[in-house]
Design a protein around this motif. Structure first.
Motif, PDB file in Angstrom:
ATOM      1  N   GLU A  48       0.829  -1.214  -0.024  1.00  0.00           N
ATOM      2  CA  GLU A  48       0.149   0.110   0.115  1.00  0.00           C
ATOM      3  C   GLU A  48       0.985   1.350   0.049  1.00  0.00           C
ATOM      4  OE1 GLU A  48      -2.649  -0.824   3.254  1.00  0.00           O
ATOM      5  OE2 GLU A  48      -4.130  -1.695   1.877  1.00  0.00           O
ATOM      6  N   THR A  49       1.854   1.236   0.646  1.00  0.00           N
ATOM      7  CA  THR A  49       2.942   2.395   0.756  1.00  0.00           C
ATOM      8  C   THR A  49       3.548   2.789  -0.741  1.00  0.00           C
ATOM      9  OG1 THR A  49       4.854   1.208   1.393  1.00  0.00           O
ATOM     10  CG2 THR A  49       3.608   2.065   3.025  1.00  0.00           C
ATOM     11  N   GLY A  51       1.676   2.018  -3.660  1.00  0.00           N
ATOM     12  CA  GLY A  51       0.645   2.502  -4.447  1.00  0.00           C
ATOM     13  C   GLY A  51      -0.123   1.349  -4.812  1.00  0.00           C
ATOM     14  N   TRP A  52       0.055   0.151  -4.192  1.00  0.00           N
ATOM     15  CA  TRP A  52      -1.128  -0.893  -4.634  1.00  0.00           C
ATOM     16  C   TRP A  52      -2.361  -0.551  -3.842  1.00  0.00           C
ATOM     17  CZ3 TRP A  52      -0.310  -5.210  -7.793  1.00  0.00           C
ATOM     18  CH2 TRP A  52       1.229  -5.384  -8.258  1.00  0.00           C
ATOM     19  N   LYS A  53      -3.483  -0.869  -4.338  1.00  0.00           N
ATOM     20  CA  LYS A  53      -4.726  -0.697  -3.722  1.00  0.00           C
ATOM     21  C   LYS A  53      -5.365  -2.116  -3.603  1.00  0.00           C
ATOM     22  CE  LYS A  53      -4.566   3.789  -4.224  1.00  0.00           C
ATOM     23  NZ  LYS A  53      -3.807   4.172  -3.155  1.00  0.00           N
TER      24      LYS A  53
END
Length: 65
Positions: A48-49, A51-53
């Motif tokens: 998540e850091t 940029g993955w969602k």
């Protein structure tokens, strides 16, 4: 890649960030437009850091006839 982890003595040094960014950059350079991965809770925090969602919660299933 599957079941990648960083040894305790080497954590918190940016290695996971470096590996994931390198893999993603390489995939994009090769024409990838979509990435899919499964993650543990600890791995998800890193992704998540970067940029993955989160899209869905995976399920673990075993079938033994």
């Amino acid at each position: 890649m599957d079941r990648v982890r960083t040894d305790e003595a080497h954590r918190r040094r940016g290695l996971g960030d470096f590996v994931m960014r390198t893999l993603a950059d390489s995939a994009v350079a090769d024409g990838a437009v979509l990435g899919v991965l499964g993650a543990t809770a600890a791995g998800r925090a890193l992704y998540e850091t970067l940029g993955w969602k989160k899209h869905a919660t995976p399920a673990e299933c075993v079938y033994r006839p």
